[in-house]
Design an enzyme around this catalytic site. Structure first.
Site, PDB file in Angstrom:
ATOM      1  N   HIS A   1       3.733  -5.789   2.845  1.00  0.00           N
ATOM      2  CA  HIS A   1       4.760  -4.734   3.094  1.00  0.00           C
ATOM      3  C   HIS A   1       6.103  -5.286   3.830  1.00  0.00           C
ATOM      4  O   HIS A   1       5.983  -6.460   3.891  1.00  0.00           O
ATOM      5  CB  HIS A   1       4.151  -3.527   3.920  1.00  0.00           C
ATOM      6  CG  HIS A   1       3.746  -3.678   5.234  1.00  0.00           C
ATOM      7  ND1 HIS A   1       4.400  -4.462   6.182  1.00  0.00           N
ATOM      8  CD2 HIS A   1       2.547  -3.430   5.630  1.00  0.00           C
ATOM      9  CE1 HIS A   1       3.690  -4.338   7.333  1.00  0.00           C
ATOM     10  NE2 HIS A   1       2.543  -3.768   7.148  1.00  0.00           N
TER      11      HIS A   1
ATOM     12  N   HIS B   1       5.187  -7.651   7.212  1.00  0.00           N
ATOM     13  CA  HIS B   1       4.888  -9.029   6.523  1.00  0.00           C
ATOM     14  C   HIS B   1       6.171 -10.010   5.736  1.00  0.00           C
ATOM     15  O   HIS B   1       6.239 -11.071   6.323  1.00  0.00           O
ATOM     16  CB  HIS B   1       3.968  -8.951   5.394  1.00  0.00           C
ATOM     17  CG  HIS B   1       2.573  -8.014   5.715  1.00  0.00           C
ATOM     18  ND1 HIS B   1       2.018  -7.270   4.969  1.00  0.00           N
ATOM     19  CD2 HIS B   1       1.791  -8.254   6.625  1.00  0.00           C
ATOM     20  CE1 HIS B   1       1.094  -6.685   5.588  1.00  0.00           C
ATOM     21  NE2 HIS B   1       0.973  -6.946   6.500  1.00  0.00           N
TER      22      HIS B   1
ATOM     23  N   CYS C   1     -12.182  -1.155  19.606  1.00  0.00           N
ATOM     24  CA  CYS C   1     -11.283  -0.501  18.604  1.00  0.00           C
ATOM     25  C   CYS C   1     -11.396  -1.335  17.349  1.00  0.00           C
ATOM     26  O   CYS C   1     -11.293  -2.619  17.335  1.00  0.00           O
ATOM     27  CB  CYS C   1     -10.115  -0.321  19.120  1.00  0.00           C
ATOM     28  SG  CYS C   1      -8.887  -0.084  17.742  1.00  0.00           S
TER      29      CYS C   1
ATOM     30  N   CYS D   1      -7.900  -2.763  16.067  1.00  0.00           N
ATOM     31  CA  CYS D   1      -7.695  -4.097  16.699  1.00  0.00           C
ATOM     32  C   CYS D   1      -8.528  -5.155  16.408  1.00  0.00           C
ATOM     33  O   CYS D   1      -8.435  -6.314  16.951  1.00  0.00           O
ATOM     34  CB  CYS D   1      -7.290  -3.745  18.219  1.00  0.00           C
ATOM     35  SG  CYS D   1      -6.019  -2.619  18.442  1.00  0.00           S
TER      36      CYS D   1
ATOM     37  N   CYS E   1      -6.781   4.497  21.049  1.00  0.00           N
ATOM     38  CA  CYS E   1      -5.952   2.945  21.236  1.00  0.00           C
ATOM     39  C   CYS E   1      -4.470   3.575  20.652  1.00  0.00           C
ATOM     40  O   CYS E   1      -4.378   4.271  19.691  1.00  0.00           O
ATOM     41  CB  CYS E   1      -6.662   2.281  20.155  1.00  0.00           C
ATOM     42  SG  CYS E   1      -5.489   1.070  19.348  1.00  0.00           S
TER      43      CYS E   1
ATOM     44  N   HIS F   1      -3.667   2.574  17.090  1.00  0.00           N
ATOM     45  CA  HIS F   1      -4.403   3.229  16.014  1.00  0.00           C
ATOM     46  C   HIS F   1      -4.676   4.654  15.922  1.00  0.00           C
ATOM     47  O   HIS F   1      -5.257   5.344  15.062  1.00  0.00           O
ATOM     48  CB  HIS F   1      -5.567   2.383  15.545  1.00  0.00           C
ATOM     49  CG  HIS F   1      -5.264   0.961  15.213  1.00  0.00           C
ATOM     50  ND1 HIS F   1      -5.425  -0.130  16.082  1.00  0.00           N
ATOM     51  CD2 HIS F   1      -5.024   0.368  14.048  1.00  0.00           C
ATOM     52  CE1 HIS F   1      -4.896  -1.270  15.555  1.00  0.00           C
ATOM     53  NE2 HIS F   1      -4.903  -0.900  14.155  1.00  0.00           N
TER      54      HIS F   1
ATOM     55  N   LYS G   1       7.109   5.376  12.416  1.00  0.00           N
ATOM     56  CA  LYS G   1       6.430   4.181  12.439  1.00  0.00           C
ATOM     57  C   LYS G   1       6.068   4.210  11.077  1.00  0.00           C
ATOM     58  O   LYS G   1       5.664   4.927  10.242  1.00  0.00           O
ATOM     59  CB  LYS G   1       4.989   4.506  13.407  1.00  0.00           C
ATOM     60  CG  LYS G   1       4.221   3.353  13.554  1.00  0.00           C
ATOM     61  CD  LYS G   1       2.982   3.454  14.350  1.00  0.00           C
ATOM     62  CE  LYS G   1       2.012   2.523  13.896  1.00  0.00           C
ATOM     63  NZ  LYS G   1       0.840   2.288  14.776  1.00  0.00           N
TER      64      LYS G   1
ATOM     65  N   LYS H   1       0.312   3.968   6.421  1.00  0.00           N
ATOM     66  CA  LYS H   1      -0.318   4.248   5.065  1.00  0.00           C
ATOM     67  C   LYS H   1      -0.448   5.726   5.034  1.00  0.00           C
ATOM     68  O   LYS H   1      -0.170   6.576   4.224  1.00  0.00           O
ATOM     69  CB  LYS H   1      -1.506   3.610   4.990  1.00  0.00           C
ATOM     70  CG  LYS H   1      -1.574   3.261   3.726  1.00  0.00           C
ATOM     71  CD  LYS H   1      -2.674   2.123   3.366  1.00  0.00           C
ATOM     72  CE  LYS H   1      -3.637   2.512   2.333  1.00  0.00           C
ATOM     73  NZ  LYS H   1      -4.829   1.553   2.492  1.00  0.00           N
TER      74      LYS H   1
HETATM   75  N1  MSP Z   1      -4.691 -11.207  10.831  1.00  0.00           N
HETATM   76  C1  MSP Z   1      -3.904 -11.057  11.981  1.00  0.00           C
HETATM   77  C2  MSP Z   1      -3.142 -11.944  12.551  1.00  0.00           C
HETATM   78  C3  MSP Z   1      -4.058 -13.490  12.677  1.00  0.00           C
HETATM   79  S1  MSP Z   1      -2.703 -14.783  13.104  1.00  0.00           S
HETATM   80  C4  MSP Z   1      -3.854 -15.980  13.685  1.00  0.00           C
HETATM   81  C5  MSP Z   1      -3.000  -9.880  11.721  1.00  0.00           C
HETATM   82  N2  MSP Z   1      -2.729  -9.566  10.465  1.00  0.00           N
HETATM   83  S2  MSP Z   1      -1.725  -8.437  10.116  1.00  0.00           S
HETATM   84  O1  MSP Z   1      -1.661  -8.401   8.477  1.00  0.00           O
HETATM   85  O2  MSP Z   1      -1.977  -7.182  10.811  1.00  0.00           O
HETATM   86  O3  MSP Z   1      -0.189  -8.930  10.341  1.00  0.00           O
HETATM   87  C6  MSP Z   1       0.438  -8.474  11.464  1.00  0.00           C
HETATM   88  C7  MSP Z   1       1.822  -8.963  11.476  1.00  0.00           C
HETATM   89  O4  MSP Z   1       2.477  -8.889  10.506  1.00  0.00           O
HETATM   90  C8  MSP Z   1       2.602  -8.838  12.649  1.00  0.00           C
HETATM   91  O5  MSP Z   1       2.367  -9.754  13.830  1.00  0.00           O
HETATM   92  C9  MSP Z   1       3.898  -9.187  12.082  1.00  0.00           C
HETATM   93  O6  MSP Z   1       4.220 -10.453  11.820  1.00  0.00           O
HETATM   94  C10 MSP Z   1       3.950  -8.393  10.807  1.00  0.00           C
HETATM   95  N3  MSP Z   1       3.840  -7.009  10.622  1.00  0.00           N
HETATM   96  C11 MSP Z   1       3.262  -5.988  10.414  1.00  0.00           C
HETATM   97  N4  MSP Z   1       3.896  -4.819  10.442  1.00  0.00           N
HETATM   98  C12 MSP Z   1       5.055  -5.025  11.044  1.00  0.00           C
HETATM   99  C13 MSP Z   1       6.245  -4.214  11.180  1.00  0.00           C
HETATM  100  N5  MSP Z   1       6.039  -2.743  11.278  1.00  0.00           N
HETATM  101  N6  MSP Z   1       7.338  -4.638  11.566  1.00  0.00           N
HETATM  102  C14 MSP Z   1       7.493  -6.161  12.053  1.00  0.00           C
HETATM  103  N7  MSP Z   1       6.572  -6.837  11.643  1.00  0.00           N
HETATM  104  C15 MSP Z   1       5.206  -6.505  11.221  1.00  0.00           C
HETATM  105  O7  MSP Z   1      -2.647  -9.322  12.669  1.00  0.00           O
END
Ligand code: MSP
Length: 645
Positions: A17, A20, A125, A128, A142, A145, A294, A297
């Site tokens: 999304h 990412h 959680c 997390c 949390c 979440h 925020k 989904k």
């Molecule tokens: N798998 C763990 C990370 C392990 S790294 C050793 C994880 N994955 S995640 O799919 O949840 O990705 C989190 C990351 O996605 C955030 O740190 C950021 O880089 C990005 N983002 C997810 N949602 C976001 C927003 N709404 N806004 C900006 N970036 C965000 O955590």
């Protein structure tokens, strides 16, 4: 100098999304910037595939976790080239080498006494994937979440993280740019001002078996974070390999604030226990919200990067994300804000400067860059500003202030636009005694555009390529451009032929862009229909859904351009009845070549008005990586109106 830059590895329980995409575009832009400074860069991203969340999602989808992980991991891997993101390595935590190395590290840390068996009861959680302290909860939930963590009591293995607390505090204090921006460094130090607990690093297989087995106790798997963080080493071939020795001491991680604690506390202490130096820098950004809410989904407002690129173009999306967010702070996405950036910064400021300048070189200098005469005092303002911009741009890019770097570039774009107005080349062109002044003005505009295109290449690679090509730079030359050798004024050779092409950015109409398209929260009923199912995550639809589409063969009997639109053609088709269909293919097809062609059409799409013409259907076309469209076709002629199924 070298650089090893990483993104988080993303969980494979959801499709890519906007969040990412942002982190990964930042990493790509920064890689391209450092390469533009002639540095050697390794850029890694990947997927995090073990743990509760993935096991649950696979169960819901009714497929084995590895198969589920393979499917979603592929979606991530394929998403990046579409955003013109080019990672050098893509790591998966199910890779054999990764699994083996995690086990070697666990053995080493266990053997040296830094992992021990203990018992634990706490609040866990699942979102997390960690135990939480009472202090972290808001109204018992949390905060990330909005769910109450579950009380869990069990035997588990612990990593002696507390042993490294004092070392970590000292290290952070001594290395001021270890965690940036500063607010996050302060947050970590404030957390470390309380005693640090040891980290629970195992899960009993009775509760979760989708993970890496502990080499010293087969009844347990390792905690997903202990597994995941090690990706930054295994991606370099650790424990052996030249790449590790070359890149580890220049490692920089990019993350969002949600995973600050694992990266700023677990990871450096783990590295210390393994006997390795810490990474060099941790860059922490804020969160993208959607229309100030925020992104989630359950609200149904998740923005998909592929849809944005389809509607706005890759470079507009990349530019918008980097220009709109101040790195470290939260930002809000809306369709209106991206349309506004496209119309004002891209179409108006940059696009106009580019097309006006090139049109004038064509008109007043026969399409070749003229020889400038000696600069008069008021003629040097633009060149001085452009050169000064390069220095400030570099400083800002280096410190992740992408929005400020772009503002610097735009200040030169505005100055160049003003320069056109004040120097009035069209007036100079009428007076042959002022030919040398005219030539200087035209040269200056071309040279400013060359430098603007060069500094924009990390952010908007495609636009930069188009600009360089229009300014007469051959493709092999373009690849060699860099800031060290080419970030100076005066390198455009007079006599070069310019290539006047299409405009860089179309203006977008707010009404036809349907502002709710990417960000609209779904109504409750709609949500129930599309939510939760893992099949949705994989983009699967039921056969009944597919049957709702009325796909038919349409034969084009006439085609014409639509006034004031560069993109749209009005087609008359037989399917078998006669209909008018509007298609966004004008950049790729001449109307004449379409007459007589048979294409596939969605016949039961609600009519829509585009640039004043009502379209009764949509013809199908494929879009390649450059965004070019090719119409669908049939291998042999069939009667118009034949059903496609
Ligand atoms: N798998 C763990 C990370 C392990 S790294 C050793 C994880 N994955 S995640 O799919 O949840 O990705 C989190 C990351 O996605 C955030 O740190 C950021 O880089 C990005 N983002 C997810 N949602 C976001 C927003 N709404 N806004 C900006 N970036 C965000 O955590």
């Amino acid at each position: 100098m070298s650089l090893y830059i990483t993104t988080p590895i993303y969980y494979v329980n959801a499709q890519p999304h906007l969040g990412h995409a942002y982190t990964t575009i930042v990493a790509d832009t920064y890689s391209r910037f450092r390469r533009l400074c002639k540095e050697d860069v390794l850029f890694q991203t990947g997927t995090d595939e073990h743990g509760d969340k993935i096991a649950e999602a696979a169960l819901a989808a009714g497929i084995p976790p590895k198969e589920y992980a393979d499917n979603i991991s592929r979606l991530f891997r394929e998403a990046w080239p579409r955003l013109h993101v080019k990672p050098d390595t893509f790591i998966r935590t199910t890779d054999e080498h990764h699994v083996r190395t995690v086990q070697q590290i666990l053995t080493k840390v266990h053997d040296q006494g830094d992992i021990y068996l203990g018992s634990y009861s706490g609040l866990y959680c699942r979102g997390c994937e960690r135990f939480m302290t009472d202090k972290e909860l808001v109204d018992g939930n949390c905060p990330d979440h909005q769910t109450a963590p579950l009380p869990i009591s069990e035997s588990n293995y612990f990593f002696r993280m507390s042993k490294y607390q004092d070392w970590l505090i000292e290290y952070i204090n001594k290395n001021s740019d270890f965690i940036t921006p500063e607010r996050y460094k302060n947050e970590v130090l404030s957390f470390l001002s309380e005693p640090l607990e040891d980290l629970c690093i195992s899960r009993p297989k009775s509760r979760l078996d989708w993970g890496i087995s502990l080499p010293f106790d087969d009844d347990f798997v390792t905690y997903v974070w202990f597994d995941a963080l090690i990706n930054y080493l295994t991606g370099l071939g650790y424990p052996d390999g030249e790449r590790f020795n070359h890149y580890w001491n220049v490692a920089e991680h990019i993350i969002a604030k949600d995973i600050l604690k694992p990266h700023a506390i677990y990871w450096p202490t783990m590295l210390k226990a393994i006997g390795l130096a810490p990474f060099k820098r941790l860059h922490v950004h804020g969160y993208w919200n959607i229309n100030e809410a925020k992104m989630s989904k359950s609200i149904g407002n998740v923005v998909r990067p592929a849809a944005l690129c389809r509607d706005f173009g890759v470079d507009t999306v990349r530019y918008f994300l980097l220009r709109e967010m101040s790195f470290g702070l939260d930002a809000s996405f809306s369709d209106e804000s991206i349309i506004a950036r496209q119309n004002s910064d891209l179409a108006n400021d940059l696009g106009n400067l580019f097309s006006r300048s090139l049109t004038m070189v064509n008109k007043f200098a026969g399409g070749t860059v003229p020889e400038p005469s000696g600069l008069e005092p008021d003629e040097s303002e633009l060149s001085e500003a452009a050169v000064a911009m390069i220095g400030r741009y570099k400083d800002n890019m280096q410190s992740f202030a992408f929005n400020r770097a772009l503002q610097e570039v735009w200040s030169v774009i505005s100055l160049a636009n003003k320069y056109i107005v004040t120097s009035e080349p069209w007036v100079l062109a009428k007076d042959s005694s002022r030919a040398s002044q005219l030539n200087t003005v035209l040269y200056n505009l071309v040279e400013a555009l060359r430098l603007i295109g060069l500094v924009l290449s990390p952010v908007m690679p495609e636009t930069s390529r188009k600009m360089a090509a229009a300014l007469g730079l051959a493709e092999d030359e373009q690849a060699k451009q860099n800031l060290v050798d080419h970030g100076r004024w005066g390198l455009t050779q007079p006599g070069v032929k310019i290539q006047l092409g299409d405009s860089l950015f179309p203006r977008l109409d707010k009404k036809t862009q349907q502002p709710q398209q990417h960000t609209g929260a779904k109504k409750k009923k709609e949500r129930a229909a599309t939510e939760t199912s893992a099949a949705n995550d994989l983009g699967l639809i039921s056969f009944d859904d597919f049957k709702k589409l009325d796909l038919r063969v349409a034969e084009i009997t006439a085609a014409e351009k639509i006034n004031n639109s560069e993109r749209l053609l009005k087609l008359t088709v037989l399917a078998p009845e006669e209909r008018t269909v509007v298609a966004g293919i004008a950049e790729y097809y001449q109307p004449e070549e379409l007459v007589g062609c048979q294409v596939i059409m969605v016949a039961n799409l609600k009519p829509a008005k585009l640039m004043g013409v009502i379209s009764h259907g949509m013809v199908l076309a494929a879009r390649d990586e450059q965004g070019r469209l090719t119409l669908s076709s049939l291998s042999a002629g069939v009667p118009p109106g034949s059903r496609v199924s």
